[in-house]
Design a protein around this motif. Sequence first.
Motif, short mmCIF file in Angstrom:
data_model
loop_
_atom_site.label_atom_id
_atom_site.label_comp_id
_atom_site.label_asym_id
_atom_site.label_seq_id
_atom_site.Cartn_x
_atom_site.Cartn_y
_atom_site.Cartn_z
N SER A 204 37.94 -28.12 9.95
CA SER A 204 38.29 -26.36 10.06
C SER A 204 38.05 -25.71 10.93
CB SER A 204 39.20 -25.79 8.43
OG SER A 204 37.71 -25.97 7.84
N THR A 205 36.21 -25.76 10.71
CA THR A 205 35.72 -25.36 12.04
C THR A 205 36.15 -25.82 13.05
OG1 THR A 205 33.93 -24.88 10.34
CG2 THR A 205 33.51 -24.20 12.23
N TYR A 206 36.51 -26.61 13.47
CA TYR A 206 36.27 -27.64 14.57
C TYR A 206 37.83 -26.49 15.44
CZ TYR A 206 32.26 -30.25 13.81
OH TYR A 206 31.67 -30.94 13.62
N LEU A 207 38.77 -27.21 14.46
CA LEU A 207 40.14 -27.30 14.52
C LEU A 207 40.15 -24.82 15.22
CD1 LEU A 207 42.62 -27.72 15.42
CD2 LEU A 207 43.30 -27.39 12.88
N ASN A 208 39.35 -24.70 14.41
CA ASN A 208 40.06 -22.53 14.29
C ASN A 208 38.88 -22.65 15.81
OD1 ASN A 208 40.33 -22.79 12.01
ND2 ASN A 208 39.44 -22.07 11.05
N PHE A 209 37.83 -23.08 16.27
CA PHE A 209 37.42 -22.64 17.52
C PHE A 209 37.89 -23.55 18.55
CE2 PHE A 209 33.14 -22.22 15.02
CZ PHE A 209 32.85 -21.11 15.59
N ALA A 210 38.50 -24.39 18.37
CA ALA A 210 39.82 -24.66 19.23
C ALA A 210 40.39 -23.95 19.87
CB ALA A 210 39.29 -26.57 19.14
N ILE A 211 40.90 -23.21 18.73
CA ILE A 211 41.85 -23.08 18.74
C ILE A 211 41.58 -20.95 19.78
CG2 ILE A 211 44.35 -20.96 17.51
CD1 ILE A 211 44.34 -23.60 15.78
N ALA A 212 40.59 -20.92 18.46
CA ALA A 212 39.79 -19.14 19.66
C ALA A 212 39.93 -19.86 21.19
CB ALA A 212 38.76 -19.17 18.50
N PHE A 213 39.16 -21.00 21.44
CA PHE A 213 39.04 -21.11 22.88
C PHE A 213 39.85 -21.01 23.65
CE2 PHE A 213 34.54 -22.15 21.62
CZ PHE A 213 33.85 -21.79 22.14
N PHE A 214 41.09 -21.98 22.96
CA PHE A 214 42.49 -21.73 23.70
C PHE A 214 43.24 -20.64 24.46
CE2 PHE A 214 47.04 -22.88 24.17
CZ PHE A 214 47.42 -23.93 24.72
N SER A 215 43.06 -19.39 22.80
CA SER A 215 43.94 -18.24 23.11
C SER A 215 43.02 -17.65 23.66
CB SER A 215 44.03 -17.42 21.80
OG SER A 215 44.49 -18.95 20.52
N ILE A 216 41.37 -17.88 24.27
CA ILE A 216 41.07 -16.67 24.88
C ILE A 216 41.15 -17.21 26.25
CG2 ILE A 216 38.59 -16.35 26.01
CD1 ILE A 216 37.90 -16.84 23.21
N GLY A 217 41.33 -18.44 26.45
CA GLY A 217 41.29 -18.58 28.15
C GLY A 217 42.27 -18.75 28.63
N CYS A 218 44.26 -18.85 28.16
CA CYS A 218 45.09 -18.73 27.90
C CYS A 218 45.19 -17.05 28.24
CB CYS A 218 46.45 -18.53 26.57
SG CYS A 218 46.49 -21.04 26.81
N SER A 219 44.26 -16.44 27.78
CA SER A 219 44.97 -14.72 28.15
C SER A 219 44.19 -14.60 29.33
CB SER A 219 43.46 -14.16 27.24
OG SER A 219 44.27 -14.15 25.95
N LEU A 220 43.24 -15.20 29.65
CA LEU A 220 42.15 -15.06 31.11
C LEU A 220 42.75 -15.62 31.79
CD1 LEU A 220 38.88 -16.27 30.04
CD2 LEU A 220 39.43 -13.42 30.04
N ILE B 177 38.70 -28.17 24.90
CA ILE B 177 38.64 -29.97 24.72
C ILE B 177 37.73 -30.05 23.73
CG2 ILE B 177 38.72 -31.53 26.61
CD1 ILE B 177 39.44 -29.91 28.66
N VAL B 178 36.15 -30.10 24.03
CA VAL B 178 35.03 -30.12 23.27
C VAL B 178 35.61 -30.02 22.17
CG1 VAL B 178 32.87 -29.50 22.31
CG2 VAL B 178 33.88 -30.15 25.76
N PHE B 179 36.03 -28.82 21.34
CA PHE B 179 36.05 -28.68 19.59
C PHE B 179 37.54 -29.61 19.73
CE2 PHE B 179 33.44 -24.75 20.38
CZ PHE B 179 32.58 -25.26 19.37
N SER B 180 38.11 -29.76 20.07
CA SER B 180 39.73 -30.82 20.10
C SER B 180 39.22 -32.04 19.76
CB SER B 180 40.68 -30.10 20.77
OG SER B 180 41.15 -29.05 21.27
N LEU B 181 37.99 -32.25 20.88
CA LEU B 181 37.82 -33.96 20.46
C LEU B 181 36.53 -33.85 19.11
CD1 LEU B 181 36.78 -34.57 24.23
CD2 LEU B 181 38.93 -35.54 22.36
N LEU B 182 36.40 -33.50 19.06
CA LEU B 182 35.42 -33.34 17.85
C LEU B 182 35.99 -33.05 16.14
CD1 LEU B 182 32.47 -30.73 18.59
CD2 LEU B 182 32.30 -33.30 18.29
N TRP B 183 36.68 -31.83 16.19
CA TRP B 183 38.28 -32.27 15.24
C TRP B 183 38.79 -33.45 15.25
CZ3 TRP B 183 43.74 -32.44 16.02
CH2 TRP B 183 44.20 -32.14 14.58
N ILE B 184 39.69 -34.24 16.24
CA ILE B 184 39.97 -35.19 15.20
C ILE B 184 38.91 -36.07 15.41
CG2 ILE B 184 41.10 -37.00 17.42
CD1 ILE B 184 42.06 -35.16 19.17
N LYS B 185 38.06 -36.42 15.82
CA LYS B 185 36.86 -37.31 16.07
C LYS B 185 36.47 -37.50 14.17
CE LYS B 185 32.14 -39.19 16.15
NZ LYS B 185 30.54 -38.61 16.71
#
Length: 119
Positions: free
Chosen positions: A49-65, A95-103
């Motif tokens: 769940s930590t990997y997924l939370n970081f992936a969502i956070a980085f995606f939100s930051i990236g979209c905002s920027l 991408i990195v945290f999404s792959l870690l979450w999937i693994k």
Amino acid sequence: MSVKNAKNIVSKISKNSNIKLIKGRNRTLKLYDITESELEELYNGSSKSTYLNFAIAFFSIGCSLLIALFTTQIDSDRKWMLFVLVTGLSFFGTIVFSLLWIKSYNSSKVLYEKIKNGE
């Protein structure tokens, strides 16, 4: 395992130890063998769940920027490059945290199947 065998096992356990046995209305009882390493892996499985939370956070930051890059006029080349760099790093982190979450998600499914099949 039949119900009769399960009842025999439960009665042996309750006779030989101080375990309080509370019986319910279940007609079947399934017992699975689990090793110490499998138990340890199940215990440490909460990082998914930590990997997924970081992936969502980085995606939100990236979209905002990215929206900020397209909607505002940035006069300084240095600031524009900084925005582009941080935006790219945010999507890379996604991408990195999404792959870690999937693994880790797939490894817990494999462990579940391993325990269930008795391997």
